[in-house]
Design an enzyme around this catalytic site. Structure first.
Site, PDB file in Angstrom:
ATOM      1  N   ASP A   1     -10.663   2.713   4.030  1.00  0.00           N
ATOM      2  CA  ASP A   1     -10.503   1.440   4.147  1.00  0.00           C
ATOM      3  C   ASP A   1     -12.054   1.050   4.279  1.00  0.00           C
ATOM      4  O   ASP A   1     -12.612  -0.157   3.821  1.00  0.00           O
ATOM      5  CB  ASP A   1     -10.668   0.450   5.044  1.00  0.00           C
ATOM      6  CG  ASP A   1      -8.765  -0.221   5.089  1.00  0.00           C
ATOM      7  OD1 ASP A   1      -9.114  -0.248   4.339  1.00  0.00           O
ATOM      8  OD2 ASP A   1      -8.379  -0.842   6.279  1.00  0.00           O
TER       9      ASP A   1
ATOM     10  N   LYS B   1       1.097  -0.962  -0.491  1.00  0.00           N
ATOM     11  CA  LYS B   1       0.389   0.091  -0.350  1.00  0.00           C
ATOM     12  C   LYS B   1       0.915   1.117  -0.189  1.00  0.00           C
ATOM     13  O   LYS B   1       0.466   2.098  -1.110  1.00  0.00           O
ATOM     14  CB  LYS B   1      -1.314   0.041   1.501  1.00  0.00           C
ATOM     15  CG  LYS B   1      -2.212  -1.318   1.042  1.00  0.00           C
ATOM     16  CD  LYS B   1      -2.701  -1.187   2.166  1.00  0.00           C
ATOM     17  CE  LYS B   1      -3.969  -2.492   2.294  1.00  0.00           C
ATOM     18  NZ  LYS B   1      -4.221  -2.779   3.429  1.00  0.00           N
TER      19      LYS B   1
ATOM     20  N   GLN C   1      -4.162  -1.630   9.618  1.00  0.00           N
ATOM     21  CA  GLN C   1      -4.118  -3.200   9.313  1.00  0.00           C
ATOM     22  C   GLN C   1      -4.815  -4.000   9.983  1.00  0.00           C
ATOM     23  O   GLN C   1      -3.934  -4.088  11.524  1.00  0.00           O
ATOM     24  CB  GLN C   1      -2.687  -3.252   9.035  1.00  0.00           C
ATOM     25  CG  GLN C   1      -2.471  -4.918   8.017  1.00  0.00           C
ATOM     26  CD  GLN C   1      -3.216  -5.072   6.539  1.00  0.00           C
ATOM     27  OE1 GLN C   1      -2.972  -3.352   6.004  1.00  0.00           O
ATOM     28  NE2 GLN C   1      -3.654  -6.079   6.433  1.00  0.00           N
TER      29      GLN C   1
END
Ligand code: NAP
Length: 306
Positions: A132, A65, A109
């Protein structure tokens, strides 16, 4: 894939849904738009990631990412914590980043250590920076077809279907797996009055009775289970569109990285029956990053929330 053939005349030859080519093409557009944003605003779109611990898969995903942010001209920052970090410390850092006007997107994460409640983490992230798309406000707005951050993996799948101009209208979509980050949002998106969407959706999970019979009805299969080669050829109708979300890591002495990735679909045997199919690796995973980048750019440009 064009050299594959089938004995059945009804079988359409499978087209590979190429995540690498598709993601690279979209990333070029994102880079152009990021450059224009930077020129106009005097700052780059900025994604912040928080990583707790050093799980091998998480390390790889976060590194990718961050690398992709740099590639498209975004700024990226990574905050790393040892697994001993307390929930209070982590939530305080999230609050601090929420207040930082230089940050457009914040991701934490997953998975997190057991002593940290992922729901608390998700709800502490400012929904306006929740690129997200896991925050209940974004999920609720998604359900009502309002502007929102769509979870990155389902968003990536929609972008893939769009890129190949696959008309999903009226099709029967069977989603396997009901996680908050993939299966559940995917089922909502495929049922929405939109294109891609307008499907009749069946959401299945580990308690589904006669799963094979359900999957056999599918014009579109979206597999997000986390079990290597779970979907076998006998479960798939001829001509089905097959989207494999699974990333199953196995150690391997044959690769430089020391591991090998497998999908949830038995690609070798399912591909000859499918009209379209995503490979693993090289499919949905790469599109997930594109979904995240698009959300971050949209946040910087204040396209969704002001
Ligand atoms: P998850 O939280 O691991 O949950 C798995 C889901 O599969 C659950 O809903 C579970 O049902 C269902 N399931 C498990 N065994 C089953 C069975 N035998 N029959 C039917 N359903 C079954 O799901 P996830 O986080 O979405 O991850 C799924 C896979 O996608 C993993 O391999 C993950 O690494 C991968 N993934 C890939 C990406 C990407 O970018 N490509 C992104 C995210 C995840 P219950 O709810 O009943 O337990």
């Amino acid at each position: 894939m064009s050299d594959r053939n089938s004995k059945s005349p009804e079988v359409v030859l499978g087209v590979l849904l190429d995540g690498k080519a598709t993601s690279e093409k979209i990333k070029l557009q994102i880079a152009d738009e990021a450059e224009a944003f930077t020129k106009q605003s005097g700052r780059k779109p900025h994604l912040v990631a928080i990583l707790v611990g050093n799980d091998g898969g998480s390390e790889t995903y976060v590194a990718s990412k961050m690398r992709n942010c740099e590639k498209v001209g975004f700024k990226s920052s990574l905050y790393r914590y040892d697994t001993s970090v307390t929930e209070v410390e982590l939530l305080a850092k999230i609050e601090e980043i929420n207040q930082d006007d230089d940050v457009d997107g914040l991701i934490v994460q997953l998975p997190l250590p057991k002593h940290i409640d992922p729901e608390k983490v998700t709800e502490t992230i400012d929904y306006k920076k929740d690129v997200d798309g896991f925050h209940p406000i974004n999920l609720g707005r998604m359900m009502r077809n309002l502007p929102c951050f769509i979870p990155a993996t389902p968003y990536g799948i929609l972008l893939m279907l769009q890129a190949y101009q696959i008309d999903t209208t009226g099709k029967h979509c069977v989603v396997i797996g009901r996680s908050n980050i993939v299966g559940s949002p995917m089922s909502i998106l495929m049922a929405r009055n939109a294109n891609p969407g307008n499907c009749t959706v069946t959401l299945t999970h580990s308690k589904t009775k006669d799963l094979k019979a359900q999957i056999l009805k599918a014009d579109i299969i979206i597999a997000a289970i986390g079990r290597k080669n779970f979907v076998t050829a006998d479960m798939v109708k001829d001509g089905a569109i097959v989207i494999d979300v699974g990333i199953n890591r196995e150690t391997s002495t044959q690769t430089k990285s020391g591991y090998k990735l497998f999908g949830d679909v038995d690609f070798e045997h399912v591909a000859p029956k499918a009209s379209y199919i995503t490979p693993v690796p090289g499919g949905v995973g790469l599109m997930t990053i594109v979904g995240l980048l698009k959300n971050t750019l949209a946040s910087a440009r204040k396209e969704i929330y002001f």
